[in-house]
Structures are given as structure tokens and as C-alpha cells.
Design a protein around this motif. Structure first.
Motif, mmCIF file in Angstrom:
data_model
loop_
_atom_site.group_PDB
_atom_site.id
_atom_site.type_symbol
_atom_site.label_atom_id
_atom_site.label_comp_id
_atom_site.label_asym_id
_atom_site.label_seq_id
_atom_site.Cartn_x
_atom_site.Cartn_y
_atom_site.Cartn_z
ATOM 1 N N THR A 255 -10.429 43.185 33.844
ATOM 2 C CA THR A 255 -9.752 44.504 33.627
ATOM 3 C C THR A 255 -10.137 45.674 34.653
ATOM 4 O OG1 THR A 255 -12.015 45.310 32.941
ATOM 5 C CG2 THR A 255 -10.796 44.269 31.402
ATOM 6 N N ARG A 256 -9.513 46.637 34.738
ATOM 7 C CA ARG A 256 -9.531 47.454 35.874
ATOM 8 C C ARG A 256 -9.698 48.806 35.141
ATOM 9 N NH1 ARG A 256 -3.757 46.422 36.649
ATOM 10 N NH2 ARG A 256 -2.558 48.387 36.194
ATOM 11 N N ALA A 257 -10.358 49.762 35.908
ATOM 12 C CA ALA A 257 -10.494 51.246 35.489
ATOM 13 C C ALA A 257 -10.733 52.045 36.636
ATOM 14 C CB ALA A 257 -12.030 51.216 34.843
ATOM 15 N N GLU A 258 -10.031 53.317 36.687
ATOM 16 C CA GLU A 258 -10.095 54.282 37.758
ATOM 17 C C GLU A 258 -11.377 54.718 37.803
ATOM 18 O OE1 GLU A 258 -7.253 57.283 37.058
ATOM 19 O OE2 GLU A 258 -5.352 56.085 37.379
ATOM 20 N N VAL A 259 -11.762 54.605 39.195
ATOM 21 C CA VAL A 259 -13.098 55.286 39.811
ATOM 22 C C VAL A 259 -12.832 56.396 40.826
ATOM 23 C CG1 VAL A 259 -14.497 53.565 38.881
ATOM 24 C CG2 VAL A 259 -13.424 53.389 41.129
ATOM 25 N N ASP A 260 -13.861 57.397 41.061
ATOM 26 C CA ASP A 260 -13.519 58.263 42.273
ATOM 27 C C ASP A 260 -13.966 57.265 43.368
ATOM 28 O OD1 ASP A 260 -12.592 60.469 40.929
ATOM 29 O OD2 ASP A 260 -14.663 61.178 40.544
ATOM 30 N N MET A 261 -13.271 57.648 44.382
ATOM 31 C CA MET A 261 -13.530 56.704 45.743
ATOM 32 C C MET A 261 -13.566 57.848 46.849
ATOM 33 S SD MET A 261 -11.933 53.083 46.588
ATOM 34 C CE MET A 261 -12.902 52.342 45.340
ATOM 35 N N ARG A 262 -14.294 57.556 47.921
ATOM 36 C CA ARG A 262 -14.613 58.550 49.005
ATOM 37 C C ARG A 262 -13.617 58.507 49.849
ATOM 38 N NH1 ARG A 262 -17.230 63.142 47.768
ATOM 39 N NH2 ARG A 262 -18.882 63.821 49.315
ATOM 40 N N ASN A 263 -13.169 59.776 50.473
ATOM 41 C CA ASN A 263 -12.076 59.818 51.422
ATOM 42 C C ASN A 263 -12.577 60.659 52.850
ATOM 43 O OD1 ASN A 263 -9.397 59.637 52.728
ATOM 44 N ND2 ASN A 263 -8.911 61.658 51.972
ATOM 45 N N TYR A 264 -12.364 60.606 53.707
ATOM 46 C CA TYR A 264 -12.553 61.147 55.091
ATOM 47 C C TYR A 264 -11.598 61.511 55.800
ATOM 48 C CZ TYR A 264 -17.331 59.176 53.648
ATOM 49 O OH TYR A 264 -18.118 58.985 52.838
ATOM 50 N N PRO A 265 -10.718 62.821 55.437
ATOM 51 C CA PRO A 265 -9.523 63.142 55.980
ATOM 52 C C PRO A 265 -9.688 63.293 57.602
ATOM 53 C CG PRO A 265 -10.208 64.537 54.194
ATOM 54 C CD PRO A 265 -11.211 63.663 54.451
ATOM 55 N N TYR A 266 -10.553 63.695 58.444
ATOM 56 C CA TYR A 266 -10.880 63.854 59.480
ATOM 57 C C TYR A 266 -11.427 62.517 60.324
ATOM 58 C CZ TYR A 266 -9.541 68.638 59.056
ATOM 59 O OH TYR A 266 -8.971 69.757 58.693
ATOM 60 N N GLY A 267 -11.558 61.463 59.473
ATOM 61 C CA GLY A 267 -11.928 60.169 60.303
ATOM 62 C C GLY A 267 -13.108 60.073 61.524
ATOM 63 N N ARG A 268 -12.772 59.830 62.440
ATOM 64 C CA ARG A 268 -13.602 59.584 63.608
ATOM 65 C C ARG A 268 -14.177 60.982 64.156
ATOM 66 N NH1 ARG A 268 -9.591 55.816 64.299
ATOM 67 N NH2 ARG A 268 -10.166 53.719 65.002
ATOM 68 N N ALA A 269 -13.484 62.150 64.012
ATOM 69 C CA ALA A 269 -13.815 63.240 64.776
ATOM 70 C C ALA A 269 -15.150 63.827 64.123
ATOM 71 C CB ALA A 269 -12.511 64.276 64.548
ATOM 72 N N LEU A 270 -15.199 63.426 62.908
ATOM 73 C CA LEU A 270 -16.393 63.897 62.114
ATOM 74 C C LEU A 270 -17.417 63.054 61.550
ATOM 75 C CD1 LEU A 270 -14.469 66.997 60.548
ATOM 76 C CD2 LEU A 270 -16.943 66.920 61.389
ATOM 77 N N SER A 271 -17.054 61.870 61.891
ATOM 78 C CA SER A 271 -17.887 60.831 61.470
ATOM 79 C C SER A 271 -19.361 60.779 61.689
ATOM 80 C CB SER A 271 -17.470 59.282 62.123
ATOM 81 O OG SER A 271 -17.499 59.355 63.495
ATOM 82 N N HIS A 272 -20.136 61.209 62.569
ATOM 83 C CA HIS A 272 -21.402 61.341 62.725
ATOM 84 C C HIS A 272 -22.085 62.638 61.998
ATOM 85 C CE1 HIS A 272 -20.425 58.593 66.154
ATOM 86 N NE2 HIS A 272 -21.385 57.964 66.013
ATOM 87 N N ILE A 273 -20.917 63.445 61.477
ATOM 88 C CA ILE A 273 -21.709 64.598 60.699
ATOM 89 C C ILE A 273 -21.298 64.008 59.221
ATOM 90 C CG2 ILE A 273 -21.087 66.819 59.806
ATOM 91 C CD1 ILE A 273 -20.271 67.608 62.537
ATOM 92 N N THR A 274 -20.405 63.615 58.902
ATOM 93 C CA THR A 274 -20.162 62.975 57.583
ATOM 94 C C THR A 274 -21.136 61.770 56.987
ATOM 95 O OG1 THR A 274 -18.398 61.660 57.868
ATOM 96 C CG2 THR A 274 -17.731 64.010 57.238
ATOM 97 N N GLY A 275 -21.295 60.996 57.934
ATOM 98 C CA GLY A 275 -21.839 59.656 57.697
ATOM 99 C C GLY A 275 -20.782 58.878 56.758
ATOM 100 N N TYR A 276 -21.120 58.164 55.906
ATOM 101 C CA TYR A 276 -20.338 57.241 55.043
ATOM 102 C C TYR A 276 -21.111 56.968 53.729
ATOM 103 C CZ TYR A 276 -22.529 53.450 57.185
ATOM 104 O OH TYR A 276 -23.491 52.531 57.795
ATOM 105 N N MET A 277 -20.191 56.361 52.680
ATOM 106 C CA MET A 277 -21.038 55.929 51.556
ATOM 107 C C MET A 277 -21.044 54.433 51.476
ATOM 108 S SD MET A 277 -21.354 58.391 49.167
ATOM 109 C CE MET A 277 -21.135 57.556 47.662
ATOM 110 N N GLY A 278 -21.975 53.989 50.852
ATOM 111 C CA GLY A 278 -22.123 52.406 50.705
ATOM 112 C C GLY A 278 -23.019 52.245 49.688
ATOM 113 N N PRO A 279 -23.240 50.761 49.372
ATOM 114 C CA PRO A 279 -23.976 50.303 48.209
ATOM 115 C C PRO A 279 -25.671 50.761 48.548
ATOM 116 C CG PRO A 279 -22.837 48.559 48.780
ATOM 117 C CD PRO A 279 -22.471 49.582 49.929
ATOM 118 N N ILE A 280 -26.341 51.129 47.661
ATOM 119 C CA ILE A 280 -27.469 51.704 47.890
ATOM 120 C C ILE A 280 -28.517 50.409 48.731
ATOM 121 C CG2 ILE A 280 -28.707 50.644 45.792
ATOM 122 C CD1 ILE A 280 -30.203 53.351 45.707
#
Length: 662
Positions: A255-280
Motif C-alpha cells: 500500500t502507499r500513503a501520502e506523507v510530507d517530505m522535506r524540500n530545500y529550494p536553495y540546495g547547496r547555497a544554504l545547506s550548512h545552515i539548514t542541515g537535513y532530515m534523516g532517520p533518528i
């Protein structure tokens, strides 16, 4: 409201009447039917056992004989332990309302209003019940005993009910820039799950390829201890196109269900500020124990995603569902609406950040831009960056290793580090000398050759300057224009006592930088002192053991524009502006002198900027530096460092010109 089915717990609560049921409670003799001790002590003791989860003691010592007969100890204990585990019941709080001046007799039940509250995987649960106690004789003990049923576990729960749970996770809060542009936002992804008893095992390899995982990883999910054949077992979250979804749909038992998934519009330029999501991680799971996290939770793993985890995290909602065996109906025991996480706004101007990052052309280096009048951080760049979208939902190990082994170190956060600043520190040396009264800006010094030492006792150490052809005398203006290290060494040595060291400390050297992201503090030297005259002389031009953080460096120039006030750098838009770090660092007159000299230095470089450039030796390599601002709109200070590169002034000019044309 988008809802995701997290797991299905089926718990059959059976009313097990034991074959050898205990006899009914003995009737007390007529003559004992008189006032007895208050049951309140028993209520308080029962509640304490309940809160601590000591279900065996509750059953053995506190339940009345009728309840013990209907609910055997094994069932009573197991029901509650399993529900506590599967619903992640935590922070259980139970209180009761005391009964004032009760007239307690053994013939009359004692009723107490109780309030029950606890946290679960669908959020908080609260309900009220009446706790009834009966006065009974248990062997040689005569006391008050509790009448109990399953509705004390969950509202409306009865023996024989099947319990299932639906979870709806509150959407994660977004991170936005000062203009409301999304820096970290939510897109739609899909959670793919399997019902084991319906799954076509022959399609496991196909499913693994579609999900980008191994067959063993799928088996690990299906072999978890809680899994039953009819449960819905989450396997993976994916960003998928329609063709992939269509192919997944053909695999029986998925089965599949919709879930929210993270998006980073500015990619590399802000990567060290935003960081990223991942499994705990295991460390995060331990650190956040008791706060509703599980091994399957996606959390912030770096940058602000991790730092702001609790502010961004949405609160879960959902339903606890009871399938009633007796009425053949399905009802909701508890329902909570999910709560979205907080939207956090930064002082960052994302478009300016992207312009800075683009100007650096992904060469190794770092840059910062601040508003000198407020202390707001408008840009903070580490180059090269990485694309945090590659971590959504999971980065492959091969791609991670490729990035980790890149010689330009895209994971290394350069704006959090410190570097040898070289000549860009000279305006700060000049500011301290001017305020000390030992530096006369109009007085010229006669300096010969390209190296100098004050005493022969300095040994092999000599202060060198980049040019020896500048005509004498060398005044402050010439010294700043031509980065004359000998001039600044002599000025620092002329300051009495510890004036130079104290002056640097007044500009924030040696202090921790109060900032949401950890930044290494700038330092005068390893121990904060000058070990020799030669070291002091070198530090005057940003050498010796001096190290500076790029954001602090940009901030150091702000008193030149604010006539003496140094503001703390801020990153969160809801933080108070103009938090004074120090003040009276420069008089208005001396600030104007430095502005004129920085303007002349920019003109000498052929730019439309006021500022200072230079190179500094860092572990055998030359780093190029520039700090400055536009002569047209001096409302933005830009600091930039490129490892082993010249022409950094042109990069900064490109950024400031783009700013003026907005």
C-alpha cells in the motif's frame, strides 16, 4: 487532514472467568456495620502503583474480589503492559478529588472522582472516571478494595474489544528567510507499506529496486518483533514519479500513503545552515528518550533542522479505535487533531545568500554578510555545499561516501571554523591605536626594506610587508591602502601595557559567540595572551596565532559604520535587533578617519567599494580575504575568504552590485 497508518494493534481483551472463581466477599457481621476508616489512603496507594506501572501489586492487593474473579492477574497485567508499550503511553498522571467529611460505612461504596492524563503516539489523552471502592474481608484483612474495568485503561474500552490505532503526524514547520521565502519546506512523498499475509514474496526483488533498498532491508522490517501477518508494516518513504507509483501498485500486498517530505529550494547555497532530515540516530533517540520518538522517526540531523527540532516538530494526532465485539460496531475511543510545527523565520536573505554562493563558484571558502546597524546576519556561506535534497528520504551509502571523500570537503562547515585573517585585521588594529591615543593618523613613519624586527633578540623572526616601494613617510592611510605590516607592528608595540590585547578583547576576541549554530570563537592566540613581542607584532596584521571566524570578522567592521557600537550577530528574525555586544569602541571622528582610509583602499583596488583585502598563510597555503561595503549603500558588510585564490574583491563587488540593483 492527511493520515498515515503507522501500525495496527489488535488486542483481544477477554473476560476470563476462571473455573475456580473465588467466592463472593464475606458479608460483615451486623454489629460491624458502623463507621470505618477513610478509604482515601487506599485510593492514594492504588494510584501510586498505577502511575509506577506495578500492575501485579494492583491486582493482588487492591482489586476487590469481584474484579479479581473476572479479570485474572495474567490478563490484567498483560493487557496494560501491552497497551502501554504499543501506544507508547508515557507521563502518566492520575489525581483524585478528596471527599471532605465523608461518612464511611462498610455497607456503602466509596466513590472518588479521578482525573487521568497521559501521552501517547497520537498525542495526549485525558479523561475522568469514578473510582469506586468496596469494603471487604480478604482473609484476615478488612479494608477498602477497588472495583475496576478496562475503561480505566482507555475511555469506553470493554472486555473483548479489538484496539487499533491510526496516526496522523503533524506537518513539520517550515524554515523561511526574512522575506518569507521557504528555505526548508514540505512536499508530498509516499510511505510504502506491506501487509505480510497478502504480500507476493516473488516480487520482493522488484519492490527492493523500486524503493532503492536491499531485499535484506525489507526482511528486517518484516521481521520486527511486533509484526503480525495482518499488520500494516511501513517499509520506506520515497519521492516517486507516477510510473514508479503505478508499478508499485501492481505488487500484491503493498500500500502507499501520502506523507510530507522535506524540500530545500536553495540546495547547496544554504545547506550548512539548514542541515537535513534523516532517520533518528541512536544517540538522538537516547537523548530524547520519553519525548515520543521511535526508531522510525525522521528528525533533523544537522544545521537548523537539528537545532530547531523541537520547534519544527509537529505534534502527532490520530485515533484510537475500538472494534466492539458485543455491539459489532466500531467506535473512536480518543481522537486528536495533529498540530503543525512552528514556522521559523531567519534574518537570512536567501537571494543574497544564493548570490554570494554563486559568486564563490563553489571554490573552497566562506563568506558572511551582516547589517551593521542591527547585527542581523543576512548571509552565511560555506563553500562548496552539498544538496540536502539528496538526503530525502535517504541518501545512498555510495553517494554519501563520494561526498565524504571529495577533496573540497563539502560537508565541512567553513563558516563555523576559524582562520588566520592576515591584513584584513589591520583596520581593527588601527581602531584600537586611535582610541588608545598612541596612533596619530597624520604622522608618517620612515620604513625601509620589506622586513623589520625591533630587537635582535627576536632571532629569525621578522615582520614582512608586501611592498617596499611605497614612498615614505607611511601614514595610516597609506598603511591601510598597501597593507603595510611593519607600520601596524610598530603601532601595536607603541601601545602601553596590555592596551592592544584589551582592545581586541573589547572587539569580542576570546568570547563565545552567542549564535544558534555553534561557531568557533575568534582568538588572539592559543592562550589569549602574547608570548613575545614578535608574536604581538605579527598579530597586529592578523598573523601570529590569531584566528578569526568569518561572521565575527564581518561584525568587527561594523563599529566603523556605527561610530563605535558593536552589535551581537543574530540569526532568528524574532530575536531582538541591536543587541549591544560592546560600545564606545570608536569615536565618531576616528570612525570617519577609518571610513576614508577604507574608501581609499577600495579605490586603489579599482573597485567601487570601501574595504580591505589581503592574503594570509594558513598551513602553508595562501588564503585570499576581503571585507568591505558599498560606498553607495553602506548598509551591508560582506566578508569573504577563498582558499588559495586571488581576486576575491571582484567576487564581493559582484555581490554588492547585485544588492544595489535589487
Amino acid at each position: 487532514m492527511r493520515k498515515a497508518l503507522f501500525f495496527l494493534l489488535i488486542l483481544m481483551l477477554t473476560a476470563c472467568q476462571e473455573e475456580d472463581a473465588e467466592p463472593a466477599p464475606e458479608q460483615l457481621p451486623e454489629e460491624t456495620a458502623e463507621a470505618v476508616a477513610s478509604p482515601e489512603v487506599r485510593v492514594a496507594e492504588f494510584i501510586e502503583l498505577w502511575k509506577s506501572g506495578d500492575f501485579p501489586a494492583m491486582h493482588t492487593h487492591y482489586l476487590n474480589q469481584g474484579t479479581q474473579a473476572v479479570y485474572g492477574e495474567a490478563n490484567f497485567v498483560t493487557w496494560q503492559q501491552e497497551l502501554h508499550e504499543q501506544l507508547a503511553i508515557d507521563n502518566l498522571e492520575i489525581s483524585y478529588t478528596p471527599v471532605e467529611d465523608g461518612d464511611w460505612t462498610p455497607e456503602q461504596p466509596a466513590d472518588f472522582a479521578i482525573q487521568v492524563a497521559f501521552d501517547t503516539i497520537i498525542g495526549p489523552v485525558e479523561f475522568e472516571k469514578t473510582l469506586t471502592l468496596l469494603y471487604e474481608s480478604h482473609g484476615e484483612v478488612e479494608d477498602w478494595f477497588v472495583e475496576w474495568d478496562p475503561s480505566f485503561i482507555l475511555p469506553n474500552l470493554e472486555a473483548g474489544d479489538r484496539v487499533s490505532t491510526e496516526i496522523a503526524q503533524g506537518p513539520r514547520g517550515e524554515i523561511v528567510d526574512r522575506n518569507g521565502n521557504a528555505i526548508a519546506s514540505n512536499n508530498t512523498g509516499y510511505e510504502v507499506s506491506i501487509i505480510p499475509e497478502n504480500f507476493d514474496e516473488s516480487k520482493k526483488q522488484q519492490l527492493a529496486e523500486l524503493l532503492g533498498m536491499s531485499e535484506q532491508a525489507i526482511d528486517d522490517k518484516l521481521n520486527q518483533s511486533w509484526v503480525q501477518p495482518h499488520y500494516l508494516v511501513p517499509i520506506a518513504q520515497i519521492k516517486a514519479d507516477q510510473s514508479t507509483l503505478d508499478e508499485l501498485f501492481t505488487i500484491t500486498g503493498t500500500t502507499r500513503a501520502e506523507v510530507d517530505m522535506r524540500n530545500y529550494p536553495y540546495g547547496r547555497a544554504l545547506s550548512h545552515i539548514t542541515g537535513y532530515m534523516g532517520p533518528i540516530t541512536a544517540e538522538q533517540l537516547e537523548a530524547w528518550s520519553g519525548e515520543g520518538y521511535s526508531a522510525e522517526t525522521m528528525v533533523g540531523r544537522q544545521g537548523l533542522e537539528e537545532i530547531l527540532q523541537e520547534r519544527l516538530r509537529g505534534a502527532a494526532g490520530g485515533r484510537i479505535i475500538l472494534e466492539k465485539q458485543q455491539e459489532n460496531a466500531v467506535i473512536t475511543s480518543v481522537e486528536n487533531e495533529p498540530i503543525p510545527g512552528e514556522t521559523v523565520a531567519l534574518t537570512i536573505d536567501a537571494e543574497l545568500q544564493q548570490t554570494l554562493y554563486g559568486a564563490m563558484e563553489e571554490q573552497a571558502g566562506t563568506s558572511a554578510a551582516i547589517d551593521p546597524d542591527t547585527g542581523e546576519t543576512l548571509a552565511l556561506v560555506s563553500s562548496p555545499g552539498f544538496d540536502p535534497n539528496e538526503f530525502v528520504p535517504n541518501i545512498t551509502n555510495s553517494r554519501y561516501q563520494e561526498l565524504a571523500n571529495d577533496p573540497l570537503q563539502p560537508f565541512f562547515n567553513r563558516f563555523a571554523a576559524v582562520y588566520t585573517p592576515g591584513p584584513v585585521i589591520q583596520p581593527i588594529t588601527a581602531a584600537i591605536g586611535l582610541e588608545s591615543g598612541t596612533l596619530d593618523p597624520a604622522e608618517g613613519l620612515d620604513i625601509a626594506g620589506n622586513s623589520w624586527q625591533r630587537f635582535a633578540s627576536w632571532g629569525d623572526y621578522r615582520v614582512t610587508r608586501p611592498r617596499a616601494d611605497v614612498p615614505n613617510p607611511i601614514d595610516l592611510d597609506k598603511a591601510l591602502v598597501y597593507s603595510d605590516s611593519i607600520y601596524f607592528a610598530q603601532q601595536a608595540l607603541n601601545m602601553p601595557n596590555d592596551d592592544f590585547r584589551i582592545g581586541l578583547e573589547n572587539f569580542g576576541f576570546g568570547e563565545e559567540i552567542d549564535f544558534p549554530i555553534d561557531l568557533s570563537p575568534s582568538r588572539i592566540s592559543q592562550d589569549g595572551t602574547f608570548g613575545s613581542e614578535g608574536q604581538l607584532a605579527g598579530t597586529a596584521s592578523g598573523q601570529g596565532q590569531m584566528q578569526v571566524n568569518i561572521l565575527h570578522l564581518a561584525t568587527l567592521y561594523s563599529p566603523i559604520l556605527t561610530s563605535g557600537t558593536l552589535y551581537k550577530p543574530t540569526l532568528l528574525l524574532d530575536d531582538e535587533d541591536q543587541q549591544v555586544w560592546n560600545e564606545n569602541l570608536l569615536s565618531a571622528e576616528n570612525a570617519e578617519l577609518l571610513r576614508m582610509s577604507l574608501s581609499n583602499a577600495g579605490t586603489e583596488l579599482g573597485t567601487e567599494l570601501a574595504g580591505k583585502s589581503g592574503t594570509a598563510n594558513e598551513r602553508g597555503e595562501q588564503n585570499a580575504w576581503f571585507v568591505g561595503y558599498s560606498l553607495v549603500n553602506p548598509d551591508l558588510i560582506v566578508a569573504m575568504m577563498i582558499e588559495g585564490e586571488e581576486g576575491v574583491e571582484g567576487m564581493a563587488e559582484q555581490v554588492l552590485e547585485a544588492r544595489e540593483n535589487e
